[in-house]
Write an enzyme that holds these catalytic residues in place. Sequence first.
Site, PDB file in Angstrom:
ATOM      1  N   LYS A  46       0.811  -1.195   0.000  1.00  0.00           N
ATOM      2  CA  LYS A  46       0.000   0.000   0.000  1.00  0.00           C
ATOM      3  C   LYS A  46       0.855   1.259   0.000  1.00  0.00           C
ATOM      4  O   LYS A  46       0.367   2.356  -0.185  1.00  0.00           O
ATOM      5  CB  LYS A  46      -0.880   0.018   1.262  1.00  0.00           C
ATOM      6  CG  LYS A  46      -1.834  -1.149   1.374  1.00  0.00           C
ATOM      7  CD  LYS A  46      -2.668  -1.041   2.657  1.00  0.00           C
ATOM      8  CE  LYS A  46      -2.298  -2.166   3.552  1.00  0.00           C
ATOM      9  NZ  LYS A  46      -3.037  -2.179   4.833  1.00  0.00           N
ATOM     10  N   ASP A 100       7.710   3.409  -3.674  1.00  0.00           N
ATOM     11  CA  ASP A 100       7.846   4.484  -2.691  1.00  0.00           C
ATOM     12  C   ASP A 100       9.297   4.613  -2.227  1.00  0.00           C
ATOM     13  O   ASP A 100       9.867   5.690  -2.217  1.00  0.00           O
ATOM     14  CB  ASP A 100       6.901   4.256  -1.497  1.00  0.00           C
ATOM     15  CG  ASP A 100       6.957   2.838  -0.945  1.00  0.00           C
ATOM     16  OD1 ASP A 100       7.721   1.994  -1.466  1.00  0.00           O
ATOM     17  OD2 ASP A 100       6.220   2.550   0.023  1.00  0.00           O
ATOM     18  N   ASP A 103      15.105  -0.033  -0.539  1.00  0.00           N
ATOM     19  CA  ASP A 103      15.963  -0.233   0.621  1.00  0.00           C
ATOM     20  C   ASP A 103      17.026  -1.260   0.217  1.00  0.00           C
ATOM     21  O   ASP A 103      17.984  -0.923  -0.456  1.00  0.00           O
ATOM     22  CB  ASP A 103      15.056  -0.698   1.771  1.00  0.00           C
ATOM     23  CG  ASP A 103      15.737  -0.715   3.110  1.00  0.00           C
ATOM     24  OD1 ASP A 103      16.828  -0.167   3.217  1.00  0.00           O
ATOM     25  OD2 ASP A 103      15.169  -1.288   4.056  1.00  0.00           O
ATOM     26  N   LYS A 131      17.320   4.521  -0.708  1.00  0.00           N
ATOM     27  CA  LYS A 131      18.201   4.353   0.459  1.00  0.00           C
ATOM     28  C   LYS A 131      19.387   3.506   0.003  1.00  0.00           C
ATOM     29  O   LYS A 131      19.498   2.331   0.347  1.00  0.00           O
ATOM     30  CB  LYS A 131      17.404   3.585   1.523  1.00  0.00           C
ATOM     31  CG  LYS A 131      17.520   4.138   2.919  1.00  0.00           C
ATOM     32  CD  LYS A 131      16.890   3.159   3.883  1.00  0.00           C
ATOM     33  CE  LYS A 131      15.581   3.625   4.442  1.00  0.00           C
ATOM     34  NZ  LYS A 131      15.100   2.741   5.530  1.00  0.00           N
ATOM     35  N   PHE A 152      14.976   5.269   9.187  1.00  0.00           N
ATOM     36  CA  PHE A 152      13.624   4.784   8.904  1.00  0.00           C
ATOM     37  C   PHE A 152      12.670   5.964   8.780  1.00  0.00           C
ATOM     38  O   PHE A 152      12.571   6.796   9.674  1.00  0.00           O
ATOM     39  CB  PHE A 152      13.151   3.817   9.996  1.00  0.00           C
ATOM     40  CG  PHE A 152      11.945   3.041   9.559  1.00  0.00           C
ATOM     41  CD1 PHE A 152      12.070   1.988   8.660  1.00  0.00           C
ATOM     42  CD2 PHE A 152      10.678   3.374  10.013  1.00  0.00           C
ATOM     43  CE1 PHE A 152      10.963   1.278   8.226  1.00  0.00           C
ATOM     44  CE2 PHE A 152       9.557   2.665   9.588  1.00  0.00           C
ATOM     45  CZ  PHE A 152       9.711   1.619   8.695  1.00  0.00           C
TER      46      PHE A 152
END
Length: 191
Positions: A46, A100, A103, A131, A152
């Site tokens: 989501k 989005d 990582d 990131k 985070f």
Amino acid sequence: MEHDEGAGIERVLFTADQLKQHIADLGAQIAKDYAGTSPVFVGVLKGVLYFMADLSRQVSMPLSIEFISISYFEGSGEGVRITKDLDRTITGHQVVMVEDILDTGMTLHYLLEYLRVRQPASLKVCTLLDKRARRLVDVTLDYVGFEVPDEFRVSYGLDYSERYGNLPFIGVLRPEAPDAVPAPIPPPLSL
Ligand code: IMP
Ligand code: MG
């Protein structure tokens, strides 16, 4: 204010205006690169909800939007499972995978392989945040909003335990905020 979700935020990293400006630039670049085509934007639910909504509204050309849902499972094995598949075929279409945040890169690596099997005409990646310091698998990124250090982040779709995702900016949680513990490391994947 009672139940003010913003009270859990220690620092704002990108304001709503900064996000809007960067996303407008990304949208303009994508519109230029895909001129004369009708790309399919594919997002992972989501977290990508807000970014997809804002990015797609900055690309003034015909496009369609598809969502995929995944869940991670613990332990060894494939690591990622598709829980909601695409609704339409992407075979022969120009596909832009919209993320989005990147990582370790493992989620995207898995999904790109999954989409490639369906033989899209092209497959590119647009991520709002990168990131890079935590990358474990090499993935090519075609459009990047912001490169960010290893911290985070929450809000603008990025949640922590299903919370803090619905604020209009991107920030860092207060250590004492409810549920604010270090980010879980994704389970290992066999690639
Ligand atoms: P990866 O497979 O390690 O690249 O993980 C990517 C996914 O982890 C993202 O799509 C997010 O759902 C989640 N994630 C990674 N970093 C953050 C963060 O800073 N805030 C919120 N979610 C994150
Ligand atoms: Mg995501």
